[in-house]
Scaffold this motif. Structure first.
Motif, mmCIF file in Angstrom:
data_model
loop_
_atom_site.group_PDB
_atom_site.id
_atom_site.type_symbol
_atom_site.label_atom_id
_atom_site.label_comp_id
_atom_site.label_asym_id
_atom_site.label_seq_id
_atom_site.Cartn_x
_atom_site.Cartn_y
_atom_site.Cartn_z
ATOM 1 N N HIS A 148 13.630 32.154 1.096
ATOM 2 C CA HIS A 148 12.543 31.568 0.316
ATOM 3 C C HIS A 148 12.747 30.055 0.342
ATOM 4 O O HIS A 148 13.763 29.550 -0.128
ATOM 5 C CB HIS A 148 12.555 32.128 -1.113
ATOM 6 C CG HIS A 148 12.263 33.601 -1.141
ATOM 7 N ND1 HIS A 148 12.934 34.489 -1.939
ATOM 8 C CD2 HIS A 148 11.366 34.330 -0.430
ATOM 9 C CE1 HIS A 148 12.451 35.717 -1.735
ATOM 10 N NE2 HIS A 148 11.500 35.645 -0.826
ATOM 11 N N GLU A 151 14.087 27.905 -2.417
ATOM 12 C CA GLU A 151 15.391 28.282 -2.981
ATOM 13 C C GLU A 151 16.426 27.634 -2.077
ATOM 14 O O GLU A 151 17.002 28.247 -1.206
ATOM 15 C CB GLU A 151 15.498 29.802 -3.024
ATOM 16 C CG GLU A 151 14.372 30.414 -3.865
ATOM 17 C CD GLU A 151 14.322 31.946 -3.828
ATOM 18 O OE1 GLU A 151 15.210 32.566 -3.224
ATOM 19 O OE2 GLU A 151 13.378 32.495 -4.422
ATOM 20 N N ARG A 225 8.050 28.869 -1.282
ATOM 21 C CA ARG A 225 8.720 30.158 -1.109
ATOM 22 C C ARG A 225 8.416 30.817 0.231
ATOM 23 O O ARG A 225 9.284 31.382 0.889
ATOM 24 C CB ARG A 225 8.253 31.079 -2.236
ATOM 25 C CG ARG A 225 8.797 32.502 -2.159
ATOM 26 C CD ARG A 225 8.184 33.356 -3.285
ATOM 27 N NE ARG A 225 8.611 34.744 -3.248
ATOM 28 C CZ ARG A 225 9.712 35.189 -3.869
ATOM 29 N NH1 ARG A 225 10.481 34.363 -4.544
ATOM 30 N NH2 ARG A 225 10.045 36.467 -3.816
ATOM 31 N N HIS A 264 19.859 33.584 -2.139
ATOM 32 C CA HIS A 264 18.601 33.178 -2.786
ATOM 33 C C HIS A 264 18.869 32.266 -3.981
ATOM 34 O O HIS A 264 20.006 31.958 -4.318
ATOM 35 C CB HIS A 264 17.874 34.413 -3.335
ATOM 36 C CG HIS A 264 17.301 35.299 -2.307
ATOM 37 N ND1 HIS A 264 15.951 35.427 -2.122
ATOM 38 C CD2 HIS A 264 17.889 36.129 -1.415
ATOM 39 C CE1 HIS A 264 15.729 36.294 -1.156
ATOM 40 N NE2 HIS A 264 16.872 36.738 -0.714
ATOM 41 N N GLU A 265 17.751 31.947 -4.660
ATOM 42 C CA GLU A 265 17.836 31.340 -5.989
ATOM 43 C C GLU A 265 16.861 32.062 -6.898
ATOM 44 O O GLU A 265 15.896 32.672 -6.441
ATOM 45 C CB GLU A 265 17.466 29.854 -5.927
ATOM 46 C CG GLU A 265 18.522 29.013 -5.225
ATOM 47 C CD GLU A 265 18.187 27.521 -5.191
ATOM 48 O OE1 GLU A 265 19.072 26.739 -4.900
ATOM 49 O OE2 GLU A 265 17.025 27.168 -5.460
HETATM 50 ZN ZN ZN Z 1 14.487 34.486 -3.213
#
Ligand code: ZN
Length: 951
Positions: A148, A151, A225, A264-265
């Motif tokens: 994403h 992120e 994203r 990810h974040e």
């Molecule tokens: Zn993510």
């Protein structure tokens, strides 16, 4: 000096002056976090990441170009790296994986890969050979970051990790590289990251900003994203619609890594999450991997504890949907998720008053990566042993999948079949065709009913579930993913208490329903009279002397063929009934070019031929337009003239970027024709006469009265307006542009809707009693369907029930769609079409409109001898209705949506309005309903509006 020049000079001066007077910030974000991420004894011949950045490593977000520059330099500077270019994004950015290991291992990559392959097939390798291979194999890790694009900390950690692995003189790192192949996929979504980096640049002021609500942290529509077409790449690992995933999955499957880290974040105010998923977990997943997942999480947790960093495991992380990066869990690879709290640039202020810096989040990802690599180093051999046992089980008679085969029944929709073949073979799934009819018992239909004895026609697609990728095959082809009673209990509890859900994604996802292909599951291992699957031959027969040329309408590519030829100025017709011409049977929806319609077109046949070749679709030449008996002839009304669509998509703020993106992608990918994307804020004053087809993706933007009246006028003049989900909800709640209503708004008139439904039912099942019909005496013995039902429900009760039932709407499950097989919108679709359904508007179609698809498959039930009332509608005697097909649909929801429309079409002035209750192009992967949408876009202007003759 005229006024204009004066003003612009003034503006220039002002801008110049204000740049001079910007104040220095009172503090820098580098003050926030003093710890050093890259802390080692490094080889000075390898450039430190700072060299490639215009800030200190870890303090800000590196752009894809900066990381790319570093990678290309490292390739020159080190013999511990092999760079693999696995694809190019839509925006032209390269996708790179870096294979990092000792120079000795780098020299042996092909041998290592061959050994990994041998270890993955229990049919051609024995225990002795496997043991030898395991003894010799290095561990293999796949480290992937920032799928994403907004992120960001993952890719920054990746840059540091690459440097650390290549430059460190530390004996521990040397040992790691001697015993491990580390594949780093540093920026999984460069286009999304570039979009976000650009917005950081645009919203950056002089002083650090720690407010996670400000634009510098959030970015703006369509956000970072997703990729170029606003696809969530972390839902695409099985459907493989995007170049990022296609290239990546091919390489992962080649390497069969032992772990796949996907960094990810999450929300800015969160901490860090990793570790194994909680329930629901897909039952096809290798259970050994859950054990290993805990071991990795423990080591990672201890490391975080040691450093005084907060973290948690499980919580909201579930694993029912197999289309995340965790598809690898079905192939014997342990997927590991990182979720770091998300902050861009400087850092984020937390409720306790502290500021967490961006650099710290990069550090978390970096340390997690090294910790996981060390855990793998220790456990690699044991994990290989488990892997080998699993691979042997997959091909044995003992596995739970051994006596199961999936069968896709033959169809003339060649391009859709080719697509599914492509997706399955990308996952190394072996597929076959039967050369003889096969009789099987107890075949399970998609509806959930079983057939005692079924003859599988020659040429069906057969996928036995006893093969190396057995768990994945089952996960993506079984009609229903099993969900435990305990999970359902928790879900119902959450739903009842506060309307929340413990499901993180759709609960239904199998390929044949997504693709709208008729299929059955057979409870036996089919292995006789099979040949390897071969694609159907394409025959492009375009004879100059023919009177017309035709392509099969069941094939999805026929729509592309029509769209592309109309764009080149050809006049086209479409046949709205099955036909037989010159001995050829073609389905309704077949597209015809008639020589007489195109007198002015030079190179008519070469245009047809070239277009067919580009698309790879068969064309036939016809020399007679005579259809035997009642079948259509070429001069009759069933050969309907099409109108070239001139398309605009309404877009931007207020619309779902996913639905905008997938509509845009669908036009580019399936059709490749010109169209415009309009910023909807222009709608009140744009010249809409340039378009005859307007697409309104799902959106939350309410049009104001002026905009609505512009839109209405445009439709009245002959436009085709196509809306999805929330935009449909907006149009029907306005009540002035369409007669379609939401079920909650139509309870007072439920009788009218039921009458329309009964007319549809009765018209399909007509029997005539001649004596009764021809009796000249007046009779009082007339049947009124609504009077037959004994259990009519009063409005007040309906209202209360509707409100209650609305609590239980699904979030991504399949329900059956009953198609009107005479309507042009259903060209190329099967009779019972699986509809991916969520909390959509529930469409009620009255007498002025057509319900082209309704929810519920009508099946025979001879025990049902009376009318049965379900909410507002009646089911005729002898029948019952199947609603749920796959995934979680509470009975309350089934009852609520039964017999409502999924797709409606309605004339308005000289134009028309086409409403989809749902999002027919979901993730670019619901090919069954995507076909309906393509029909509406390409054929709508010709078939559903009043024809226009230019003066
Ligand atoms: Zn993510």
């Amino acid at each position: 000096m005229n006024k204009f020049i004066q003003t612009s000079l003034l503006l220039t001066l002002t801008a110049y002056c204000s740049a001079e007077v910007l104040k220095n910030p009172t503090s820098y974000s580098s003050d926030l976090y003093k710890k050093v991420i890259l802390n080692g004894n490094y080889d000075s011949s390898i450039d430190h990441p700072n060299i490639f950045l215009d800030f200190k490593y870890g303090e800000r977000v590196a752009s894809p170009e900066q990381i790319e520059h570093a990678i290309n330099t490292y390739k020159q500077q080190s013999n511990k790296i092999k760079l693999v270019n696995y694809g190019t994004t839509h925006e032209g950015r390269p996708l790179h994986a870096l294979i990092i290991s000792s120079p000795d291992n780098i020299a042996q990559l092909d041998t290592i890969k061959e050994n990994l392959s041998a270890l993955s097939d229990g049919r051609t390798t024995n225990d002795r050979e496997a043991k030898k291979i395991i003894d010799s194999l290095p561990a293999v890790a796949w480290m992937a970051y920032s799928i994403h694009g907004n992120e960001t900390s993952g890719s920054d950690a990746a840059l540091g990790l690459i440097y650390h692995l290549l430059a460190s003189n530390d004996p521990e790192i040397n040992n790691l590289l001697e015993n491990m192949i580390i594949i780093v996929d540093p920026i999984m979504n460069p286009d999304g990251r570039a979009r976000f980096v650009k917005s950081l640049e645009q919203y950056r002021g002089t002083a650090p900003n720690y407010d996670d609500q400000s634009l510098i942290h959030t970015g703006d529509w369509p956000y970072g994203r997703t990729n170029h077409y606003y696809f969530d790449l972390n839902r695409d690992w099985l459907y493989l619609t995007q170049p990022e995933t296609q290239g990546r999955v091919a390489l992962i499957n080649e390497w069969k890594p032992q772990i796949l880290v996907d960094a990810h974040e999450m929300g800015a105010q969160d901490t860090f999450m990793t570790g194994p998923a909680r329930e629901p977990i897909n039952k096809n997943m290798d259970r050994d991997l859950i054990k290993w997942g805990n071991i990795f999480a423990q080591d990672q947790g201890s490391e975080f504890d040691r450093r005084n960093w907060r973290f948690y495991t499980g919580e909201w992380h579930e694993d029912l949907y197999p289309g995340y990066s965790f598809y690898v869990n079905f192939r014997g690879t342990l997927g590991i998720l990182y979720e770091q709290s998300r902050m861009a640039e400087d850092g984020v202020r937390r409720p306790e008053g502290t500021i967490q810096s961006y650099k710290e989040s990069v550090h978390h990802q970096f340390v997690s990566s090294l910790t996981n690599l060390n855990t793998l180093l220790i456990n690699s051999k044991n994990m290989y042993n488990d892997y080998w046992e699993g691979r042997k089980l997959n091909v044995s008679k003992e596995s739970k999948w051994a006596n199961q085969s999936f069968v896709i029944l033959p169809t003339k929709n060649t391009s859709r079949i080719n697509t599914i073949v492509d997706k399955l073979t990308s996952q190394n799934i072996e597929i076959f065709k039967n050369t003889k009819e096969i009789i099987v018992k107890n075949a399970l239909k998609q509806s959930g009913d079983t057939i005692d004895e079924l003859v599988i026609p020659i040429g069906s697609m057969i996928i036995p579930n006893r093969q190396p990728e057995a768990p994945l095959i089952s996960a993506i082809l079984e009609f229903d993913a099993e969900i435990d009673e305990e999970v359902l209990k928790k879900e119902r509890e959450a739903t009842l208490k506060d309307g929340s859900s413990i499901m993180y994604d759709t609960t239904a996802f199998n390929f044949t329903m997504m693709y709208g292909l008729d299929a059955v599951t057979v409870p036996e291992h089919i292995n006789n009279n099979l040949s390897m699957w071969q694609p159907a031959l394409v025959e492009i027969d375009v004879d100059d002397d023919a009177i017309m040329w035709i392509v099969e309408g069941e094939d999805d590519l026929s729509v592309s063929f029509a769209a592309r030829l109309m764009e080149q100025g050809l006049q086209l017709r479409i046949v709205d009934k099955d036909i037989n011409l010159s001995g050829k049977n073609l389905s309704r929806g077949s597209v015809v070019v008639i020589a007489m319609d195109n007198p002015g077109i030079s190179e008519l046949t070469s245009t047809i031929k070239r277009t067919a070749q580009n698309l790879n679709i068969s064309v036939s030449s016809l020399f007679s337009g005579f259809g035997p008996e009642e079948l259509p002839d070429w001069g009759g009304r069933h050969f309907r003239l099409l109108t070239k669509p001139q398309i605009a998509i309404l877009s931007h703020e207020g619309f779902s970027s996913y639905d905008v993106g997938v509509s845009w992608w669908s036009l580019d990918h399936h059709l490749g024709i010109r169209h415009s994307q309009l910023n909807t804020s222009m709608i009140g004053y744009a010249d809409l006469r340039r378009y005859n087809t307007l697409i309104m993706p799902s959106g939350y933007r309410s049009l104001d009265q002026n905009e609505l009246s512009v839109l209405k006028d445009w439709v009245k003049q002959g436009g085709t307006l196509i809306a999805n989900n929330s935009s449909t909800r907006m149009l029907i709640s306005d009540k002035s542009i369409t007669s379609i209503r939401d079920v909650s708004d139509s309870i007072e008139n439920s009788h009218e809707y039921n009458i329309k439904l009964q007319r549809e039912f009765l018209s399909k099942n007509i029997s005539i009693d001649l004596d009764y019909v021809n009796n000249n005496k007046l009779t009082s013995d007339i049947s009124y369907p609504w009077e037959e039902s004994e259990n009519r429900i009063d409005s007040d009760t309906l209202q209360k029930r509707d409100k209650w039932q609305s609590l239980f709407m699904p979030s991504g499950a399949f329900v059956s769609g009953r198609t009107d097989d005479k309507h042009w919108l259903t060209f190329g679709t099967i009779n019972t079409l699986p509809l991916l359904y969520s909390n959509y508007p529930i469409l009620m179609a009255g007498s002025g409109s057509k319900a082209v698809i309704r929810v519920g498959e009508l099946t025979k039930n001879n025990n049902q001898d009376k009318y049965k009332t379900i909410n507002w509608s009646d089911i005729p005697p002898g029948n019952e209705l199947n609603v749920r097909m796959s995934g979680l649909v509470w009975p309350e929801a089934s009852v609520r949506i039964a017999n409502s429309a999924y797709l409606t079409q309605e004339r308005y002035g000289k134009g028309q309005i086409i409403l989809f209750s749902g999002e027919p192009n979901f993730r670019g992967s619901t090919l069954g309903t995507n076909r309906l949408w393509l029909n509406s876009v390409v054929y709508g202007s010709g078939l559903g509006t009043s024809p226009r003759i230019k003066p």
